[in-house]
Design a protein around this motif. Structure first.
Motif, mmCIF file in Angstrom:
data_model
loop_
_atom_site.group_PDB
_atom_site.id
_atom_site.type_symbol
_atom_site.label_atom_id
_atom_site.label_comp_id
_atom_site.label_asym_id
_atom_site.label_seq_id
_atom_site.Cartn_x
_atom_site.Cartn_y
_atom_site.Cartn_z
ATOM 1 N N PHE A 85 39.888 51.543 59.145
ATOM 2 C CA PHE A 85 40.799 50.431 59.434
ATOM 3 C C PHE A 85 40.536 49.255 58.486
ATOM 4 C CE2 PHE A 85 41.373 46.321 61.541
ATOM 5 C CZ PHE A 85 42.727 46.350 61.821
ATOM 6 N N GLY A 86 39.258 48.925 58.305
ATOM 7 C CA GLY A 86 38.924 47.825 57.402
ATOM 8 C C GLY A 86 39.343 48.104 55.977
ATOM 9 N N LEU A 87 39.155 49.359 55.535
ATOM 10 C CA LEU A 87 39.489 49.724 54.158
ATOM 11 C C LEU A 87 40.993 49.695 53.905
ATOM 12 C CD1 LEU A 87 38.256 50.733 51.471
ATOM 13 C CD2 LEU A 87 38.547 53.062 52.330
ATOM 14 N N VAL A 88 41.768 50.147 54.880
ATOM 15 C CA VAL A 88 43.216 50.272 54.699
ATOM 16 C C VAL A 88 43.953 48.970 55.012
ATOM 17 C CG1 VAL A 88 45.281 51.480 55.530
ATOM 18 C CG2 VAL A 88 43.170 52.746 55.126
ATOM 19 N N VAL A 89 43.489 48.233 56.015
ATOM 20 C CA VAL A 89 44.214 47.058 56.485
ATOM 21 C C VAL A 89 43.553 45.757 56.044
ATOM 22 C CG1 VAL A 89 45.031 45.824 58.538
ATOM 23 C CG2 VAL A 89 45.084 48.323 58.478
ATOM 24 N N LEU A 90 42.260 45.594 56.374
ATOM 25 C CA LEU A 90 41.612 44.300 56.159
ATOM 26 C C LEU A 90 41.295 44.038 54.691
ATOM 27 C CD1 LEU A 90 40.608 41.805 57.632
ATOM 28 C CD2 LEU A 90 38.386 42.923 57.895
ATOM 29 N N VAL A 91 40.852 45.052 53.966
ATOM 30 C CA VAL A 91 40.501 44.858 52.548
ATOM 31 C C VAL A 91 41.694 44.350 51.727
ATOM 32 C CG1 VAL A 91 39.869 46.075 50.423
ATOM 33 C CG2 VAL A 91 38.520 46.411 52.500
ATOM 34 N N PRO A 92 42.871 44.998 51.783
ATOM 35 C CA PRO A 92 44.021 44.460 51.033
ATOM 36 C C PRO A 92 44.441 43.061 51.500
ATOM 37 C CG PRO A 92 44.422 46.722 51.697
ATOM 38 C CD PRO A 92 43.201 46.269 52.429
ATOM 39 N N TYR A 93 44.320 42.807 52.825
ATOM 40 C CA TYR A 93 44.705 41.499 53.352
ATOM 41 C C TYR A 93 43.785 40.404 52.821
ATOM 42 C CZ TYR A 93 45.707 37.769 56.672
ATOM 43 O OH TYR A 93 46.027 36.557 57.237
ATOM 44 N N ILE A 94 42.466 40.646 52.844
ATOM 45 C CA ILE A 94 41.503 39.667 52.328
ATOM 46 C C ILE A 94 41.733 39.431 50.831
ATOM 47 C CG2 ILE A 94 39.059 39.284 51.825
ATOM 48 C CD1 ILE A 94 39.618 38.798 54.703
ATOM 49 N N GLN A 95 41.961 40.485 50.095
ATOM 50 C CA GLN A 95 42.177 40.363 48.649
ATOM 51 C C GLN A 95 43.420 39.531 48.342
ATOM 52 O OE1 GLN A 95 42.723 44.112 46.662
ATOM 53 N NE2 GLN A 95 42.617 43.222 44.610
ATOM 54 N N LYS A 96 44.508 39.797 49.050
ATOM 55 C CA LYS A 96 45.759 39.094 48.796
ATOM 56 C C LYS A 96 45.711 37.650 49.285
ATOM 57 C CE LYS A 96 50.745 39.416 49.623
ATOM 58 N NZ LYS A 96 51.829 40.201 50.281
ATOM 59 N N THR A 97 45.157 37.446 50.474
ATOM 60 C CA THR A 97 45.145 36.110 51.080
ATOM 61 C C THR A 97 44.246 35.147 50.321
ATOM 62 O OG1 THR A 97 45.535 37.080 53.262
ATOM 63 C CG2 THR A 97 44.725 34.816 53.204
ATOM 64 N N LEU A 98 43.067 35.599 49.925
ATOM 65 C CA LEU A 98 42.099 34.738 49.244
ATOM 66 C C LEU A 98 42.171 34.834 47.727
ATOM 67 C CD1 LEU A 98 38.994 35.301 51.557
ATOM 68 C CD2 LEU A 98 40.738 33.510 51.690
ATOM 69 N N ASP A 99 43.081 35.678 47.226
ATOM 70 C CA ASP A 99 43.279 35.858 45.790
ATOM 71 C C ASP A 99 41.965 36.249 45.099
ATOM 72 O OD1 ASP A 99 44.675 35.957 43.399
ATOM 73 O OD2 ASP A 99 44.404 33.818 42.959
ATOM 74 N N LEU A 100 41.370 37.326 45.590
ATOM 75 C CA LEU A 100 40.099 37.810 45.065
ATOM 76 C C LEU A 100 40.318 39.040 44.196
ATOM 77 C CD1 LEU A 100 37.985 37.577 48.356
ATOM 78 C CD2 LEU A 100 37.987 35.958 46.447
ATOM 79 N N PRO A 101 39.392 39.323 43.264
ATOM 80 C CA PRO A 101 39.512 40.543 42.455
ATOM 81 C C PRO A 101 39.485 41.808 43.304
ATOM 82 C CG PRO A 101 37.904 39.034 41.500
ATOM 83 C CD PRO A 101 38.257 38.491 42.842
#
Length: 295
Positions: A125-141
Motif C-alpha cells: 500500500f505504501g509503495l503504490v499509494v503513499l510513495v507517489p503521493y509523497i513524491q508529488k506533494t513535496l516535489d521530491l526526487p
C-alpha cells in the motif's frame, strides 16, 4: 492429596515448564546471535564498526559501518512515534470515554483487526499509494523516504497503541471519575486530569510496545524507505532515502557466503538490534513501575 490439589499442582508445573522453555529459548537465541556477531571483530575493529559512516560490505577495502543503519532506524522510529502516539492515545480516549457505546463496539474490534494485516500488505500500500503521493506533494526526487517509512510504521503501530491504551483507560475505577465529577470537574477536565494520569502505566506500556513494533519491522521499511545506506540529517533526513538495520539484514543475508566477514557483520547488526529492543523493554518496565508506584 485431593484431585483439586493435584490439578492445581499440575497446572503450576505446566506453567513453570512453559516459563523455563521461554527463558532457555531466549538464552539460546542470545548465544546464537552474539556468537556469530562477535566473530566479526576478530578481523574488523569494533570501534570502526560503531563509528564508521559507510556500509560497503562488498567493496575493497570493506566498510562495515553501523552508524548509517542505526541512524536510519532511529529517524524512522522517531517519526513513527511522533505520528502514532498522539493519534493512538487520542483515539483510545475517544473510544473509551467519548464515543457512543454502539460506535465504540465497532471501532475497538476494527482497530484490533488492523493489527492482523500482514506487513507486506502495508508495504505494498505504501509503495503504490503513499510513495507517489509523497513524491508529488513535496516535489521530491523519490517518494521512498524516511518520512514514508515513518508514516507506514506509525499506521502499523496504531492498533497496538489504541487497543492497550483503551484497555488501560477503561480499567480506571469509576469511583475515581465520579469523585472528580462530584468535585465540580467537567467531563474534559476529568479525562485529562484524572483518567489519563491514572492510566499512564498502561498507556506507557502501549507506547513502548508500539516503539518495539516500529524498531523491529522489516518488510514495510524495506519497500518504502529507499534503502540508501547514508547518514540522514534531521529533520532534512526525513525527506531522503534511508536504510534501517532490519532491512539490511533482510536484503543481504540471503546472498552472503556463510562464515564470511559480511555474514558475521549482519549478525553483529542483529545483535545491536536485539540490545536496542531489550533496552526499550527495560525502559517500558521502569516507566510502568514508576507510574504504578506513584498511584
Amino acid at each position: 492429596m485431593s484431585n483439586r490439589k493435584i490439578k492445581e499442582k499440575g497446572i503450576e508445573s505446566l506453567l513453570f515448564a512453559c516459563a523455563i522453555v521461554a527463558v532457555v529459548a531466549l538464552f539460546l537465541l542470545c548465544i546464537f546471535l552474539f556468537r556469530d556477531g562477535i566473530m566479526l571483530f576478530e578481523k574488523y575493529p569494533f570501534s570502526s564498526f560503531l563509528t564508521e559512516t559507510k556500509w560497503f560490505p562488498t567493496a575493497k577495502p570493506v566498510y562495515f559501518g553501523l552508524l548509517p543503519l542505526f541512524l536510519g532506524s532511529l529517524i524512522v522510529t522517531i517519526g513513527a512515534i511522533l505520528f502514532s502516539v498522539p493519534l493512538g492515545i487520542a483515539a483510545a480516549i475517544y473510544i473509551s470515554e467519548i464515543a457512543n457505546p454502539k460506535i465504540a463496539e465497532i471501532l475497538k474490534p476494527t482497530t484490533e483487526i488492523l493489527a492482523g494485516i500482514p506487513s507486506v500488505v502495508f508495504g505494498f500500500f505504501g509503495l503504490v499509494v503513499l510513495v507517489p503521493y509523497i513524491q508529488k506533494t513535496l516535489d521530491l526526487p523519490t517518494g521512498q523516504t524516511a518520512l514514508t517509512g515513518s508514516i507506514m510504521l506509525g499506521i502499523m503501530a496504531l492498533p497496538t497503541i489504541i487497543s492497550i491504551s483503551e484497555d488501560a483507560i477503561s480499567s480506571v475505577p469509576k469511583s475515581i471519575k465520579e469523585g472528580a465529577l462530584a468535585m465540580g470537574s467537567t467531563h474534559w477536565q476529568t479525562i485529562y486530569k484524572v483518567t489519563v494520569p491514572a492510566a499512564l502505566s498502561g498507556i506507557s506500556a502501549a507506547t513502548m510496545l508500539g516503539i518495539g513494533r516500529a524498531i523491529g519491522e522489516t518488510m514495510t521499511v524495506m519497500m518504502v524507505t529507499g534503502n540508501s545506506a547514508v547518514i540522514p540529517g534531521f529533520p532534512a533526513g526525513l525527506f531522503e532515502p534511508v536504510r534501517t538495520m532490519t532491512a539490511t539484514i533482510a536484503l543481504e543475508m540471503g546472498e552472503v557466503p556463510m562464515g564470511s566477514d559480511h555474514y558475521h557483520a549482519l549478525f553483529a547488526v542483529g545483535s545491536v538490534l536485539f540490545i536496542t529492543t531489550f533496552i526499550v523493554n527495560i525502559m517500558a518496565n521502569y516507566i510502568k513501575q514508576r507510574y504504578r508506584f506513584q498511584l
